[in-house]
Design an enzyme around this catalytic site. Sequence first.
Site, PDB file in Angstrom:
ATOM      1  N   ARG A  78       0.697  -1.125   0.069  1.00 14.43           N
ATOM      2  CA  ARG A  78       0.044   0.080   0.148  1.00 14.43           C
ATOM      3  C   ARG A  78       1.215   1.415  -0.181  1.00 14.43           C
ATOM      4  O   ARG A  78       1.686   1.588   1.121  1.00 14.43           O
ATOM      5  CB  ARG A  78      -0.922  -0.147   1.476  1.00 14.43           C
ATOM      6  CG  ARG A  78      -1.809  -0.982   1.470  1.00 14.43           C
ATOM      7  CD  ARG A  78      -2.702  -0.797   0.143  1.00 14.43           C
ATOM      8  NE  ARG A  78      -4.483  -1.607  -0.052  1.00 14.43           N
ATOM      9  CZ  ARG A  78      -5.088  -1.098  -0.840  1.00 14.43           C
ATOM     10  NH1 ARG A  78      -4.625  -0.833  -1.554  1.00 14.43           N
ATOM     11  NH2 ARG A  78      -6.692  -1.751  -0.577  1.00 14.43           N
ATOM     12  N   ALA A 120     -10.872  -6.603  -1.726  1.00 14.68           N
ATOM     13  CA  ALA A 120     -11.303  -5.583  -0.841  1.00 14.68           C
ATOM     14  C   ALA A 120     -11.483  -4.954  -2.672  1.00 14.68           C
ATOM     15  O   ALA A 120     -10.203  -5.059  -3.287  1.00 14.68           O
ATOM     16  CB  ALA A 120     -11.531  -4.999   0.136  1.00 14.68           C
ATOM     17  N   GLU A 175     -14.819  -7.952  -7.077  1.00 12.94           N
ATOM     18  CA  GLU A 175     -13.227  -8.288  -6.147  1.00 12.94           C
ATOM     19  C   GLU A 175     -12.959  -9.158  -5.809  1.00 12.94           C
ATOM     20  O   GLU A 175     -11.387  -9.868  -5.700  1.00 12.94           O
ATOM     21  CB  GLU A 175     -13.611  -6.955  -4.986  1.00 12.94           C
ATOM     22  CG  GLU A 175     -14.256  -5.620  -5.760  1.00 12.94           C
ATOM     23  CD  GLU A 175     -12.781  -5.128  -6.599  1.00 12.94           C
ATOM     24  OE1 GLU A 175     -11.376  -5.497  -6.082  1.00 12.94           O
ATOM     25  OE2 GLU A 175     -12.515  -4.267  -7.367  1.00 12.94           O
ATOM     26  N   GLU A 223      -9.223 -11.252  -7.564  1.00 16.70           N
ATOM     27  CA  GLU A 223      -8.154 -10.817  -5.891  1.00 16.70           C
ATOM     28  C   GLU A 223      -7.937 -12.711  -5.771  1.00 16.70           C
ATOM     29  O   GLU A 223      -7.075 -12.738  -5.561  1.00 16.70           O
ATOM     30  CB  GLU A 223      -8.939  -9.934  -5.379  1.00 16.70           C
ATOM     31  CG  GLU A 223      -8.634  -8.701  -5.573  1.00 16.70           C
ATOM     32  CD  GLU A 223      -8.549  -8.108  -4.757  1.00 16.70           C
ATOM     33  OE1 GLU A 223      -8.873  -8.229  -3.745  1.00 16.70           O
ATOM     34  OE2 GLU A 223      -8.547  -5.876  -4.069  1.00 16.70           O
ATOM     35  N   GLU A 281      -2.441  -3.524  -9.889  1.00 18.11           N
ATOM     36  CA  GLU A 281      -3.025  -5.064  -8.524  1.00 18.11           C
ATOM     37  C   GLU A 281      -1.000  -5.744  -8.515  1.00 18.11           C
ATOM     38  O   GLU A 281      -1.589  -6.801  -9.939  1.00 18.11           O
ATOM     39  CB  GLU A 281      -3.739  -4.928  -8.601  1.00 18.11           C
ATOM     40  CG  GLU A 281      -5.259  -3.778  -7.917  1.00 18.11           C
ATOM     41  CD  GLU A 281      -6.240  -4.827  -7.670  1.00 18.11           C
ATOM     42  OE1 GLU A 281      -7.232  -4.170  -6.746  1.00 18.11           O
ATOM     43  OE2 GLU A 281      -6.659  -5.920  -8.797  1.00 18.11           O
TER      44      GLU A 281
END
Lengths: 179, 179
Positions: A64, A76, A92, A96, A140
Amino acid sequence: MSVHDEPTLNKETIYEGKIIDVELHEVELPNGKTSTREVVKHPGAVAVIGITDDGKIPLVSQYRKATEEMLLEIPAGKREKGEEPKTTAERELQEETGYRSAHLREIAQFYTSPGFADELISVYLASGLQAGPAQTEADEFLSVEEWTLSEVRAALLEGSFRDAKTAFAIQSLLIREIE
Amino acid sequence: MSVHDEPTLNKETIYEGKIIDVELHEVELPNGKTSTREVVKHPGAVAVIGITDDGKIPLVSQYRKATEEMLLEIPAGKREKGEEPKTTAERELQEETGYRSAHLREIAQFYTSPGFADELISVYLASGLQAGPAQTEADEFLSVEEWTLSEVRAALLEGSFRDAKTAFAIQSLLIREIE
């Protein structure tokens, strides 16, 4: 409780970004004076605590930038414009972790930081999980781990979950297990 | 888990405000490509769940401009520069509710919204409470309510606490009561 609000007298949009906008509001206080309020506008998000048929909880580890550290979180993501929160939750979870859920229901809804942001998170509990391929977005980079309920309980009590929605969702699951 | 980071190649400060700053980082991703990350910088905050000797929990009702609604929250506030979180906790509890606490200990620490903000909240449990006069800041308008443990439990399960730190802290208290 005395109910009041803070009407906006003037508003300045400081920044319109990819995820957030920033506004500066000059407001009228209940005593007639004025003050300024900094407001971060966010489209809202969902988070999903899943539990597999053999009692494992999928967690996502990712860097992050805001906090400059790797964090272990439940899956999330932010809501797309006009998207129903449940659809975001399904999307999501699958993007993910690869899981599709037969039973997805909202267990909580809260503001992450109402002092300066309007971000509202809907937390879903997902069961009846069926594995499949994950497909993350281009920017991501995350890895999925599966933890047992006793592992997440121990980590929670040690304070290892440093993300609010994740700590909250794990506590919710533990409270449900106890009851 | 593969550990990586996202080095900042360029940084632009969009806004420097009263409570938050906003930065735009151009970062290098693990695959060598670049992306932008919006980062809200916040000084950090504390929140205090107190329990009186007769089992009441002080809650604060206040209007939150960011969410445009009255929210019921545990006492909380942002850290002053260089202030220890425990000192902030003592100060905010007293300013907002008038209570001084003989036993104040940190029970959790988490990021409220690590996707875009660095705000870290330390949550304290306060007992041995002694009543005194409250003294709120000039632009704070709040009212204090005292709820029993069974009232907060019922409200939590109904999803009435719409503030993340408050819902989290009440869950923590319930888990401690059960164990």
